[in-house]
Design an enzyme around this catalytic site. Structure first.
Site, short mmCIF file in Angstrom:
data_model
loop_
_atom_site.label_atom_id
_atom_site.label_comp_id
_atom_site.label_asym_id
_atom_site.label_seq_id
_atom_site.Cartn_x
_atom_site.Cartn_y
_atom_site.Cartn_z
N ARG A 39 0.81 -1.23 0.00
CA ARG A 39 0.00 0.00 0.00
C ARG A 39 0.84 1.27 0.00
O ARG A 39 0.47 2.26 0.62
CB ARG A 39 -0.93 0.03 1.22
CG ARG A 39 -2.10 -0.92 1.14
CD ARG A 39 -3.19 -0.41 0.21
NE ARG A 39 -4.25 -1.39 0.09
CZ ARG A 39 -5.35 -1.39 0.84
NH1 ARG A 39 -5.55 -0.44 1.72
NH2 ARG A 39 -6.25 -2.32 0.67
N ARG A 43 -3.88 6.59 0.63
CA ARG A 43 -4.44 7.83 1.19
C ARG A 43 -3.51 8.60 2.11
O ARG A 43 -3.77 9.76 2.41
CB ARG A 43 -5.74 7.51 1.95
CG ARG A 43 -6.91 7.26 1.02
CD ARG A 43 -8.02 6.53 1.74
NE ARG A 43 -7.59 5.19 2.08
CZ ARG A 43 -8.33 4.30 2.74
NH1 ARG A 43 -9.52 4.63 3.17
NH2 ARG A 43 -7.86 3.09 2.99
N ARG A 52 -7.00 10.72 -6.78
CA ARG A 52 -8.24 9.97 -6.62
C ARG A 52 -9.45 10.88 -6.81
O ARG A 52 -10.44 10.49 -7.43
CB ARG A 52 -8.30 9.28 -5.26
CG ARG A 52 -9.35 8.19 -5.26
CD ARG A 52 -9.51 7.53 -3.93
NE ARG A 52 -10.32 8.36 -3.07
CZ ARG A 52 -10.99 7.89 -2.01
NH1 ARG A 52 -10.91 6.62 -1.70
NH2 ARG A 52 -11.71 8.69 -1.28
N ASP A 89 -6.75 -3.51 -7.48
CA ASP A 89 -7.28 -4.10 -6.26
C ASP A 89 -7.56 -5.59 -6.48
O ASP A 89 -7.87 -5.99 -7.60
CB ASP A 89 -8.56 -3.39 -5.81
CG ASP A 89 -8.87 -3.69 -4.34
OD1 ASP A 89 -8.32 -2.99 -3.47
OD2 ASP A 89 -9.61 -4.65 -4.07
N TYR A 165 -14.40 -12.43 0.32
CA TYR A 165 -15.15 -11.21 0.00
C TYR A 165 -16.34 -11.54 -0.92
O TYR A 165 -17.39 -10.91 -0.83
CB TYR A 165 -14.24 -10.18 -0.67
CG TYR A 165 -13.24 -9.56 0.28
CD1 TYR A 165 -13.60 -8.49 1.11
CD2 TYR A 165 -11.94 -10.04 0.39
CE1 TYR A 165 -12.70 -7.92 1.99
CE2 TYR A 165 -11.03 -9.49 1.27
CZ TYR A 165 -11.41 -8.43 2.07
OH TYR A 165 -10.52 -7.89 2.96
O1 CP3 Z 1 -0.12 -1.84 -2.42
C1 CP3 Z 1 -0.38 -0.97 -3.29
O2 CP3 Z 1 0.00 0.22 -3.19
C2 CP3 Z 1 -1.09 -1.43 -4.54
C3 CP3 Z 1 -2.50 -1.34 -4.57
C4 CP3 Z 1 -3.37 -2.25 -3.73
C5 CP3 Z 1 -4.63 -1.82 -3.23
N1 CP3 Z 1 -5.25 -2.88 -2.66
C6 CP3 Z 1 -5.18 -0.46 -3.37
C7 CP3 Z 1 -6.26 -0.03 -2.47
C8 CP3 Z 1 -3.22 -3.59 -3.36
C9 CP3 Z 1 -2.04 -4.52 -3.57
C10 CP3 Z 1 -4.42 -3.98 -2.69
C11 CP3 Z 1 -4.68 -5.35 -2.21
C12 CP3 Z 1 -5.91 -5.62 -1.44
N2 CP3 Z 1 -7.14 -5.09 -1.64
C13 CP3 Z 1 -5.99 -6.58 -0.41
C14 CP3 Z 1 -4.87 -7.48 0.06
C15 CP3 Z 1 -3.89 -6.77 0.91
C16 CP3 Z 1 -4.43 -6.22 2.20
O3 CP3 Z 1 -4.39 -4.99 2.36
O4 CP3 Z 1 -4.89 -7.02 3.03
C17 CP3 Z 1 -7.32 -6.57 0.05
C18 CP3 Z 1 -7.87 -7.41 1.18
C19 CP3 Z 1 -8.05 -5.64 -0.74
C20 CP3 Z 1 -9.50 -5.32 -0.68
C21 CP3 Z 1 -9.71 -3.93 -0.24
N3 CP3 Z 1 -9.46 -2.83 -1.04
C22 CP3 Z 1 -10.20 -3.48 1.00
C23 CP3 Z 1 -10.60 -4.36 2.16
C24 CP3 Z 1 -10.23 -2.08 0.94
C25 CP3 Z 1 -10.78 -1.15 2.01
C26 CP3 Z 1 -9.83 -0.88 3.09
C27 CP3 Z 1 -9.08 0.40 2.82
O5 CP3 Z 1 -7.88 0.44 3.06
O6 CP3 Z 1 -9.76 1.36 2.42
C28 CP3 Z 1 -9.72 -1.69 -0.32
C29 CP3 Z 1 -9.53 -0.32 -0.82
C30 CP3 Z 1 -8.19 0.06 -1.35
N4 CP3 Z 1 -7.38 -0.71 -2.14
C31 CP3 Z 1 -7.56 1.32 -1.17
C32 CP3 Z 1 -6.34 1.27 -1.87
C33 CP3 Z 1 -5.33 2.38 -2.03
C34 CP3 Z 1 -8.14 2.51 -0.43
C35 CP3 Z 1 -9.16 3.11 -1.35
C36 CP3 Z 1 -9.32 4.59 -1.21
O7 CP3 Z 1 -8.58 5.32 -1.88
O8 CP3 Z 1 -10.24 4.96 -0.47
#
Ligand code: CP3
Length: 357
Positions: A39, A43, A52, A89, A165
């Protein structure tokens, strides 16, 4: 600071020398280990929030190759990480298979829950392939625009984690709905895993074709499974995915990240065929280094909350990790993703400590 291009150019041809991440995964022991952070685009960075906003929403950002590439470049420009990770994602795969996906502002991802075998049988692997074309275009732009020394990581969720999910429709504290579904409807659940293995293999292969230098498989919810189910739903589908990728001609290294696997890590490493393994913050290095580090390249495992707290405590923890893996091939990372409240200057301090202590 590396020169990160703002715009995309035609795809570069020819082999690129391994960057520091690839070298480490090929067991090259470097005085300073490579560093990237899960990540790292997100944000906590004001420039991410601005892009975004410009995109409209999170999914619009994922499907806009220009803007997704931009947010991937942002942490490379700021910190000069050794690797970039594709911005996308893990839940794009269910959407590509035909399941409804949306993001609730301020909450997170939502899917229309899969209720039964009929809904699973309706998932369409063939349709998923073109649906994800914008992601491959992002990868192509990234490989072209990144500094030559920066390795590019493609990724997907492990079948188990994605399935949790798909069944619950959202993240829950222990993904109980998917566990119960797998116990009660084993045949339907197996069919779902088969679909996910195939769709994910095709997706990751196309990422590599488009320029990804290595791959990471995120099994965020591996740790909620009892031993027998861990073998059945985390290890076996991951092994099938790795084998399918190899059968499709994918030769790049693969990092597995079975979060929460704990004492089942050696079994995961021995059976899945991954080339490196991510350790979460709860894995004791006094156990992991003697148990794992001679057999597999480890990655991790600073607590993301220490990165929020900063200060001496963070610096001591960084030094402890570096000391524990001294003399072994190793990749510095967090034990899970950066959280939004992380001060960007703490990330700069982390990178500085790893590189110049
Ligand atoms: O790592 C990176 O910078 C690359 C991008 C990336 C994202 N999600 C962007 C994202 C990667 C590799 C993921 C993987 C992901 N997504 C996982 C596995 C890793 C982990 O964190 O456990 C999972 C379970 C998801 C599913 C997911 N996506 C959830 C549960 C959420 C909500 C939680 C949160 O942090 O908001 C997301 C959203 C998400 N994916 C964001 C980002 C940058 C935040 C979205 C926003 O901008 O509001």
């Amino acid at each position: 600071m590396p020169d990160v291009k703002q715009t995309s150019l035609p795809s570069s041809q020819g082999a690129r020398p391994d960057g520091r991440l690839l070298k480490a995964i090929k067991r090259d022991i470097q005085a300073v280990p490579p560093i990237w952070l899960m990540r790292q685009a997100g944000r906590y960075l004001p420039e991410y929030r601005a892009t975004r906003e410009q995109a409209g929403g999170f999914l619009d950002l994922c499907y806009s190759p220009e803007l997704a590439a931009e947010v991937t470049f942002q942490p490379i420009r700021r910190y000069g990480f050794d690797a970039a990770i594709l911005f996308a994602d893990i839940l794009l795969i269910p959407q590509a298979l035909g399941q409804k996906l949306w993001f609730e502002p301020g909450e997170g991802p939502r899917l229309e829950p899969l209720e039964d075998g009929k809904a699973i049988a309706a998932l369409n692997v063939t349709a998923s392939e073109d649906f994800l074309s914008p992601i491959y275009e992002t990868v192509d732009r990234l490989r072209t625009g990144l500094p030559a020394e920066t390795d590019l990581i493609g990724f997907a969720g492990a079948p188990w984690t994605v399935a949790t999910y798909m069944i619950a429709g959202r993240g829950t504290p222990d993904q109980a709905p998917a566990r119960l579904f797998a116990y009660q409807h084993r045949q339907d659940f197996t069919a779902l895993m088969d679909v996910l293995v195939e769709a994910t293999a095709q997706y990751m292969k196309r990422q590599v074709d488009a320029g990804a230098d290595l791959l990471q498989i995120f099994d965020t919810w591996a740790g909620v499974l009892p031993e027998a189910e861990f073998a059945e739903w985390s290890i076996a589908p991951t092994k099938a995915l790795v084998e399918r990728l190899r059968a499709l001609g994918v030769t790049v290294p693969i990092i597995g990240f079975p979060k929460g696997a704990g004492p089942l890590l050696p079994r995961y490493v021995a059976e899945t065929g991954v080339d490196a393994v991510g350790l979460d913050p709860a894995v004791p290095l006094s156990w992991a280094v003697p148990t794992l580090a001679d057999d597999i390249v480890c990655q991790g495992n600073l607590d993301p909350l220490l990165l929020v707290a900063g200060g001496d405590r963070m610096l001591k923890a960084i030094d402890g990790i570096l000391d524990a893996f001294d003399g072994k091939p190793f990749v510095f990372n967090l034990g899970h993703g950066i959280v939004p409240q992380t001060p960007p200057e703490h990330v700069a301090q982390l990178v500085e400590r790893v590189r110049n202590r």
